[in-house]
Every structure is written in C-alpha cells, then in structure tokens.
Design a protein around this motif. Structure first.
Motif, PDB file in Angstrom:
ATOM      1  N   TYR A 766       0.823  -1.213   0.000  1.00 26.82           N
ATOM      2  CA  TYR A 766       0.000   0.000   0.000  1.00 26.82           C
ATOM      3  C   TYR A 766       0.857   1.264   0.000  1.00 26.82           C
ATOM      4  O   TYR A 766       0.446   2.319  -0.509  1.00 26.82           O
ATOM      5  CB  TYR A 766      -0.937  -0.010   1.208  1.00 26.82           C
ATOM      6  N   LYS A 767       2.055   1.176   0.566  1.00 28.66           N
ATOM      7  CA  LYS A 767       2.947   2.337   0.614  1.00 28.66           C
ATOM      8  C   LYS A 767       3.463   2.704  -0.775  1.00 28.66           C
ATOM      9  O   LYS A 767       3.849   3.841  -1.009  1.00 28.66           O
ATOM     10  CB  LYS A 767       4.124   2.044   1.544  1.00 28.66           C
ATOM     11  N   ASN A 768       3.459   1.733  -1.688  1.00 29.26           N
ATOM     12  CA  ASN A 768       3.895   1.991  -3.064  1.00 29.26           C
ATOM     13  C   ASN A 768       2.635   2.244  -3.905  1.00 29.26           C
ATOM     14  O   ASN A 768       2.003   1.311  -4.389  1.00 29.26           O
ATOM     15  CB  ASN A 768       4.675   0.789  -3.599  1.00 29.26           C
ATOM     16  N   LYS A 769       2.262   3.505  -4.039  1.00 21.37           N
ATOM     17  CA  LYS A 769       0.991   3.853  -4.681  1.00 21.37           C
ATOM     18  C   LYS A 769       0.893   3.334  -6.108  1.00 21.37           C
ATOM     19  O   LYS A 769      -0.163   2.886  -6.559  1.00 21.37           O
ATOM     20  CB  LYS A 769       0.792   5.376  -4.660  1.00 21.37           C
ATOM     21  N   THR A 770       1.983   3.395  -6.833  1.00 16.69           N
ATOM     22  CA  THR A 770       1.957   2.924  -8.218  1.00 16.69           C
ATOM     23  C   THR A 770       1.646   1.433  -8.280  1.00 16.69           C
ATOM     24  O   THR A 770       0.806   0.981  -9.072  1.00 16.69           O
ATOM     25  CB  THR A 770       3.303   3.210  -8.909  1.00 16.69           C
ATOM     26  N   GLU A 771       2.319   0.677  -7.440  1.00 14.30           N
ATOM     27  CA  GLU A 771       2.085  -0.775  -7.411  1.00 14.30           C
ATOM     28  C   GLU A 771       0.648  -1.079  -6.991  1.00 14.30           C
ATOM     29  O   GLU A 771      -0.020  -1.925  -7.594  1.00 14.30           O
ATOM     30  CB  GLU A 771       3.070  -1.441  -6.444  1.00 14.30           C
ATOM     31  N   TRP A 772       0.174  -0.375  -5.967  1.00 16.25           N
ATOM     32  CA  TRP A 772      -1.178  -0.632  -5.466  1.00 16.25           C
ATOM     33  C   TRP A 772      -2.241  -0.306  -6.516  1.00 16.25           C
ATOM     34  O   TRP A 772      -3.163  -1.096  -6.753  1.00 16.25           O
ATOM     35  CB  TRP A 772      -1.410   0.196  -4.197  1.00 16.25           C
ATOM     36  N   LEU A 773      -2.109   0.836  -7.157  1.00 16.37           N
ATOM     37  CA  LEU A 773      -3.114   1.249  -8.137  1.00 16.37           C
ATOM     38  C   LEU A 773      -3.062   0.375  -9.394  1.00 16.37           C
ATOM     39  O   LEU A 773      -4.081   0.153 -10.043  1.00 16.37           O
ATOM     40  CB  LEU A 773      -2.925   2.721  -8.487  1.00 16.37           C
ATOM     41  N   THR A 774      -1.888  -0.127  -9.735  1.00 15.98           N
ATOM     42  CA  THR A 774      -1.789  -1.065 -10.850  1.00 15.98           C
ATOM     43  C   THR A 774      -2.582  -2.335 -10.543  1.00 15.98           C
ATOM     44  O   THR A 774      -3.334  -2.845 -11.384  1.00 15.98           O
ATOM     45  CB  THR A 774      -0.318  -1.416 -11.134  1.00 15.98           C
ATOM     46  N   LYS A 775      -2.431  -2.835  -9.339  1.00 15.69           N
ATOM     47  CA  LYS A 775      -3.208  -4.003  -8.918  1.00 15.69           C
ATOM     48  C   LYS A 775      -4.706  -3.702  -8.970  1.00 15.69           C
ATOM     49  O   LYS A 775      -5.515  -4.536  -9.400  1.00 15.69           O
ATOM     50  CB  LYS A 775      -2.830  -4.424  -7.496  1.00 15.69           C
ATOM     51  N   SER A 776      -5.068  -2.504  -8.565  1.00 21.39           N
ATOM     52  CA  SER A 776      -6.474  -2.107  -8.564  1.00 21.39           C
ATOM     53  C   SER A 776      -7.044  -2.124  -9.979  1.00 21.39           C
ATOM     54  O   SER A 776      -8.153  -2.629 -10.212  1.00 21.39           O
ATOM     55  CB  SER A 776      -6.608  -0.710  -7.951  1.00 21.39           C
ATOM     56  N   VAL A 777      -6.282  -1.590 -10.939  1.00 15.66           N
ATOM     57  CA  VAL A 777      -6.745  -1.578 -12.333  1.00 15.66           C
ATOM     58  C   VAL A 777      -6.936  -2.996 -12.843  1.00 15.66           C
ATOM     59  O   VAL A 777      -7.941  -3.310 -13.510  1.00 15.66           O
ATOM     60  CB  VAL A 777      -5.753  -0.812 -13.234  1.00 15.66           C
ATOM     61  N   TYR A 778      -5.987  -3.876 -12.544  1.00 20.13           N
ATOM     62  CA  TYR A 778      -6.113  -5.268 -12.991  1.00 20.13           C
ATOM     63  C   TYR A 778      -7.372  -5.925 -12.408  1.00 20.13           C
ATOM     64  O   TYR A 778      -8.035  -6.717 -13.085  1.00 20.13           O
ATOM     65  CB  TYR A 778      -4.874  -6.067 -12.609  1.00 20.13           C
TER      66      TYR A 778
END
Length: 808
Positions: A766-778
C-alpha cells in the motif's frame, strides 16, 4: 412525461398535490419519494403489460426462480437508471430545489432477504430483464425482515424490521390471482374408473395473495415480475354475534397462525412451533407459486405434457425443494396424469442450485413434523423414496450404506438436498471449487450415478448496481478511458489492461477512491462519533456473522497489531481503519459473542491516544444493501477469509473487485477463479488449501492447543480475551476461547501466521501507490467475467433452454 425536465416537473407537482393535497414546500422528503415512486411505477406499467402480453402471445418459454430470499435493496435509483430517466428527474428536481439523492434515500431497504443468497437472486432478476430473457421471481412478502440490528453496550439486540410500515410503492396487489394452500388434515383414497384418486380433506386453508413488483431491464422495454405471496386467513364475513367464546378464540388463533406464515424471514426454529412455521413457509411459497404458474400455463397451452418445453422452474437452494412433490401432486391429483408421466414432466421442468456444503444448511425435516402438516406431500415424497431406493437396490445390491446415504427418507428425517437431486434434471454448484466438492465429496454417489446432471455456474453480480449505481465516479473514469461498450458487455472491462500502469488513470482512480472514503468517513463520524482518517487503509469485512466466515481471524490480527503498538509506542505502521458489518442469527450465541468482542476491542483501541490513531475499528450496525453501496466503493482491502472449502462462492468478493479493492482471501469459493483471472500478483491469498482442510476433517492431525502453546502471539491473544486485558469482569468470552483452544473447527489458529504474513505484505504494498493502483486496475479490468449477465447466459443456455424475447 419523463422526456424533458419541464414536462416532468409539471407532472410531478400535479401528482404531489393529488396524492398529498399539499404543495412542494409543505411536503416531506418521504412524500416526494412516494410521489416519484408511484409515477415511475405507472411509467413502466405500459411496458410491463406489453412484456406479459408478448410472452403470452408468442408462447415463449419462461423461467420462474423460486427463492426464500430476494434482497432487492432500494429500487427507485436503479429503476430510474435502467429506464434512462434519472438525469431528467435530477434536473427537474434541481429546478424545484429538491435533492434527488435525498429523495432516493427515503426508500427503505426491502426486508425480503438476509445475505448472499437473496442478493444473488436479486442480481439474477436484474440480469434476466436486462438480457431480454423471460424470467420471473417467486418469493414471500415478509411483513418484517430478518430483524433490525441494534447495538447496546456492544451486544447485538434484535428488534422487528417493519419495512412495510409506510407500504411499498412498487408493489401491485393482485387479489384476483389469490390461491389456496392447504395444511394439516387427512388424505382419503377412492377408486374411480380403475384408478385410485386421493383427496385432501379436513385441511386448514390459507389464502396466498400475490403482490407483483416490476423488474425493469436496462435501457430496453422488458419488464419482468417478482411475485411475492402474502398469507391471509380464509375467514370471510363472520357474524360475531353467533360465535361463542370457544369458537371466537379458535378463529383468532387460526388467523394469527395464518398471518405468521408471511410475517418473518427465517423465524426461530429452535422449537417445534418454529420448525412447523419454517416448513409452512416453504410449502406456502412453492404451492402458491406452482398453482399460479400452472394456471397461467394452461390458459396458453392446453396440453399439460408440454410443460417442460414452456416452463423452467429453478430452485434456489434447498428451501423451495417441496416444489418437486407439489408439482407431482398437481399433475396427478388435478391433471389426472399417471405417476410415470408426472415424474417425467417434473424432473424435466425443475433444476436445482446448491449453495453450501454446510450440514446445517442442507435441511433435514423430521418426518414427525412433515407428515401431519403436509399429509399428501409426504405420501408423494415417501413414494418417490420407495421407487428411488428400489432402483438403487437394483444397481447396488447389498450396499446399504450407499443406499442409506442417498435415500430421501432416512433415520426419521426427510433429506431435502437428496430430494432436490433426485427430482431435478440439473444440479449446479456456484463456483468451480464448490462444484468439484459436490461431485467428489458431498454428492459423490449421486454424481457417480448420474454425472450428466451436475454442472457449475459460477455466481455473478449485476455491474449496473454494484459499479454504475454504487460508484458513478469510477464509472465515469472507466467510460473516459475505454468507452461505453462494457455497459452492455461487461467483459469489455478487460480493455482497461493496457492502461494498468497509466499515471493519468492512477491519478483519477486515486481521486475517486479518496472521494468515496471521505464520504464514508463523514457517515462514520456522524453516526458513530468515530473520526477515521480517509488516508488510512480501509480494511473491510462485511458479511453475515458466522464462525466459518472467520471474523475472529480479522479481530486477532487487530489485537496483534495493537499489542505491537503498545509494546513499542514509537512504532509506525501503515494506518488502518477496520470496518465490520453483519448480523448474527438471534440464536447463534457464538456469533453474537464475536459481535460483542469486536465492539469491546473497538472501544479500547479507539480511545487509546497512545497509539496515535494508527488503528481504528468500526462496526456498521444493521448492515444491508444500501450500506454496502456506500462501503464497497470506499474499500481498499476486501476481507474474504472464510475457511477453505466452506464458502460456496461469495459475491461480496466480486463487488469489491469490481470497485478496485484488493482481496485478501483464502483458496475458497470464487476467490480461486478471481486469482486465476487477475493473476496471483494482484491478490493476496493465504492459508490452508481446500484439500488440506478436508483431509484434516477426515483424518484428524490438527491440535489447536499445540499452536496455543507454541506461538506466543496466539497465546497472548487468547489469554487477553479472558484475563481482563480488554474486558470487564462481567463480560465473558470463554465460549470463544474454548471453541478455539479445544477444537478450532474452522482453523482460525492454524491460518493465523499465514494471515499475518499476508497482511504485512499488503501494508508494504500500500505504501507503493503505483504498485497498489496497478493491482487495482487489474482487478477492475478482470471483474467483467463475474457479472451476473455472464452467469445468467450460462443458465439460460445450459440449464433452462430459454431464448431472448425482444419486447416491441
């Protein structure tokens, strides 16, 4: 009337005066809701009539979905959206100084369901209408819902949920379609023309009065029906002057017993009277529905043997399984068919969905209760059992254990799941895992004998309510990114995948989520007096309170986090807001103790300033559909942590996924198919595998007390429930303590370490916003396959054999 805001305003103001006798300034929001709702119902009436007329004229095959629950939620907003007139109404109201959302909020959630079973039925009705399929629902018009959940000193208290207090603007009473349902009495036989006939005499009559609710398709002319049955006494006009005291009281008792049938959803069945009432409800639903369906069928088709070609009857779980003997009764006793002909028609017409492997939900009715209450129905069930067991004996001579396990009548009980399998042409599970367990374990003998009957239909949700209606901000972002084809074909959400790493899309998704979290935070502050940080992780666990759903596992993680913060006050974690919601059955004491435990933990943590608001715990009381529509768009984490093999499918997991939340879950139900769709890197799975759980159940080898002695974290958590760390002396959580340390039926302690690891991985991610939001899009992109439109197409093609009908 609804095509332009000016014509809408004019019609609305005129109707407001006609109904309430007051101008717009003098009327309440509730008055405005009733006015608009009645206008919308009349607006759809033309298409409602046209839909029924066309089905009748064309002779199209129709589906009737029998379910004890239909968890509809609010209908005004969804009907306006499906009709394509919400914008017009919103603009017209704005000119009048009225907030449409405030008007929509006046509608009570219909008290017609409890959890996933009922919400699935509601999603299915929506999909059938939106896909131009001739499919209707049949249920009971409960006067009171399950119950309204109050929380007093942390304890769940149940009060009646009188959702019909102000009436229901969507329903139309059809008194002329009333039918009679019969209980008690005796069965007499007579011979006529060389054939034995059976007459049900000295019975207690109950009138079933239908109330029809329109089911509006999305942007089409289809309006199907949900028929809800209300139980009324058969007492007409009595001359009270000629009734003596004894007869008067008998009449009152009869009237009270009759009305109780449609009074409460799932009455307490811990007593003989409660069991009788539940069985009455089930027969009342199927008898009223089948009588009505057959009457309508005969007006269009004179040959009763054509029934399977024109009608599909679907049983939603075991509650409506009495449809099997009831259809046999009608075909033999009223239509004069032979047993063989009636049985062929019955099995070709009826299909059955199993929703659970939990023994408590498979339903076994004591013969001593069913036989006197439903004498003719029991005779037919007994004959079905005799013929079935005879065929089993021919196939498996001497295999008594096999035959006993498959028998419909055994050990003094009627096994309803066995009756459903024997009496239907299709048996489906609701996820790949669940269907596999049915075939390989729970129903293996049936599957081995008739493998062609068994199939899978993974559950789905209607994206129209759970994305477009619940999350308009996200809907707009998706439309701006990939267009609108996914509205009609939700599988087209997969077109988001190329944008999974797009910074612009990430920014928009973050803004939408922040808005949803802020909206929920405001409600929590207003209703509960708890200030939560919208920048914290919103970790959400909303579902029925049950030991196998493992709210305890979540609570233990919270307790462990709190311990770590107390031991190191300077420690910094990723801040969390833990949100719970769900009802415990009134007689389910363990689940009610878990509700109290959550509130006890919350009270301590939320008032402890030393942890600097890094953890907050909120319990949403009286959780229902409208709450879900607020909470799910705001969720960052979706808790789907049931014991592997226990959750048949789940649909909450799909709703969260569609709204971009990341799932932490077990290898259970549809979680497995979700993981396959999004990829293991975009979901957080943990814990025992289903085969490991089933092996422990069969062979043993797990001892919870060993874990208690070996893992200091577990020992600390369990001890804190009973040593006064969190509780006063008068609060007792020993039932939870001993249920875990002595047995741990649902492997809470066994999966604890794995769960903690998964939660740590989530906090880091969650601290890595880019990684988290990428997962969200998938997750959003791959959620389209979990639309109920896909599920219903599979039912229509693979089980019901019904075709689309375009309403002119």
């Amino acid at each position: 009337m609804f095509q332009h805001k000016n014509s809408f305003k004019e019609a609305f103001l005129e109707r407001l005066v006609n109904i309430h006798g007051k101008g717009v300034e003098e009327t309440t929001l509730a008055d405005k809701y009733v006015t608009l709702g009645s206008m919308v119902r009349e607006y759809v009436s033309r298409n409602w009539i046209a839909t029924n007329d066309q089905y009748r004229e064309n002779g199209d095959k129709q589906v009737y979905y029998l379910s004890m629950e239909f968890l509809l939620g609010k209908l005004l907003k969804s009907n306006l959206m499906n009709l394509g007139i919400r914008d017009v109404c919103q603009e017209g109201f704005a000119d009048l100084g009225i907030d449409l959302e405030e008007v929509e909020a006046q509608e009570p959630d219909a008290g017609l369901g409890n959890g996933g079973l009922g919400r699935l039925a509601a999603c299915f009705l929506d999909s059938m209408a939106s896909l131009h399929l001739p499919g209707h629902g049949c249920g009971i018009r409960y006067k009171y819902g399950l119950f309204e959940q109050k929380i007093i000193d942390g304890y769940q208290v149940e009060i009646p949920d009188y959702w019909l207090r102000e009436g229901n603007v969507w329903e139309v009473r059809k008194s002329d379609k009333t039918v009679e349902v019969r209980f008690w009495g005796e069965v007499q036989s007579r011979e006529e023309g060389g054939t034995i006939h059976f007459d049900h005499v000295n019975y207690e009559p109950v009138l079933a009065v239908p109330y029809d609710v329109p089911v509006v398709g999305y942007h089409n002319q289809t309006v199907n029906s949900l028929r809800l049955w209300s139980a009324e006494s058969a007492i007409k006009d009595f001359d009270f002057g000629h009734l003596n005291h004894k007869h008067y009281h008998k009449m009152i008792e009869y009237k009270r017993a009759t009305e109780a049938i449609s009074e409460f959803l799932y009455p307490d069945d811990s007593t003989l009277e409660g069991k009788q009432l539940r069985l009455k409800q089930q027969y009342f639903l199927v008898s009223a529905s089948l009588q009505s369906i057959l009457c309508r069928f005969k007006r269009m088709h004179p040959n009763i043997k054509e029934l399977p070609k024109k009608i599909a009857l679907h049983i939603n779980d075991t509650h409506p399984v009495l449809a099997v003997p009831e259809l046999m009764r009608i075909l033999m006793d009223q239509e004069g068919l032979s047993w063989e002909a009636a049985w062929s028609i019955t099995t070709e017409t009826i299909s059955y969905t199993n929703h659970t492997i939990l023994a408590e939900a498979l339903e076994r009715w004591p013969i001593d209760i069913m036989k006197p209450l439903l004498p003719r129905i029991f005779m037919i069930i007994n004959e079905i059992n005799e013929r079935f067991c005879r065929s089993l004996w021919d196939e498996y001579p001497g295999e008594w254990d096999r035959i006993r396990g498959m028998a419909i009548l055994a050990d003094g009980y009627v096994n309803m799941a066995n009756l459903a399998i024997v009496g239907s042409h299709s048996v489906n599970g609701v996820s790949e895992l669940h269907s596999t367990i049915l075939k390989q374990d729970l129903m293996h003998n049936f599957y081995e004998r008739e493998p062609h009957k068994f199939n899978n239909k993974t559950n789905g949700i209607t994206h129209r309510r759970w994305l477009m209606q619940a999350n308009p901000g996200l809907t707009s972002v998706i439309k701006d990114t990939i267009g609108t084809s996914w509205v009609e074909n939700p599988s087209d959400l997969i077109q988001l995948v190329p944008y999974a790493n797009d910074p612009g899309l990430h920014e928009q998704l973050e803004l939408v989520k922040k808005h949803s979290k802020g909206k929920l935070a405001n409600v929590i502050q207003r209703d509960y007096g708890i200030k939560v940080d919208p920048n914290s992780i919103f970790d959400v666990h909303i579902k029925r309170m049950h030991a196998y759903k493992r709210q305890l596992l979540n609570v233990f993680h919270i307790m462990d986090l709190y311990r770590r913060l107390k031991e190191n006050p300077n420690a910094s974690i990723t801040p969390r807001t833990f949100i719970f919601g769900g009802k415990a059955a009134p007689s389910y004491h363990l689940a009610k103790s878990i509700v109290k435990l959550i509130h006890t933990i919350a009270n301590v943590i939320n008032h402890d300033t030393s942890i600097r608001d890094q953890i907050k715990v909120v319990f949403i009381r009286n959780y229902g559909v409208s709450d879900a529509e607020l909470i799910i768009p705001a969720a960052d984490i979706s808790e789907q942590i049931s014991t592997a093999s226990k959750e048949a499918s789940g649909t909450g997991n799909m709703k969260f996924m569609m709204n971009g939340a990341i799932t932490i879950g077990t290898n259970d139900g549809a979680n497995i198919e979700m993981a396959e769709a999004v990829g293991m890197e975009n979901i957080f799975l943990f814990g025992l595998k289903p085969e490991e759980v089933l092996a422990y159940y069969e062979h043993g080898g797990y001892h919870a007390r060993d874990l208690y002695n070996r893992d200091p974290r577990i020992k600390t958590i369990l001890d804190q429930m009973v040593n006064g760390t969190f509780v006063k002396e008068d609060v007792d959580f020993k039932s939870i303590y001993y249920s875990l340390i002595d047995y741990d039926e649902y492997f809470v302690l066994k999966d604890f370490a794995s769960y903690i690891e998964a939660q740590a991985a989530i906090a880091k991610c969650y601290k890595n916003k880019t990684e988290w939001l990428t997962k969200s899009v998938y997750n959003i992109a791959n959620s389209g396959i979990f639309s109920s439109d896909r599920t219903i197409r599979e039912y229509a093609n693979g089980i019901w054999n019904v075709k689309q009908v375009l309403i002119k």
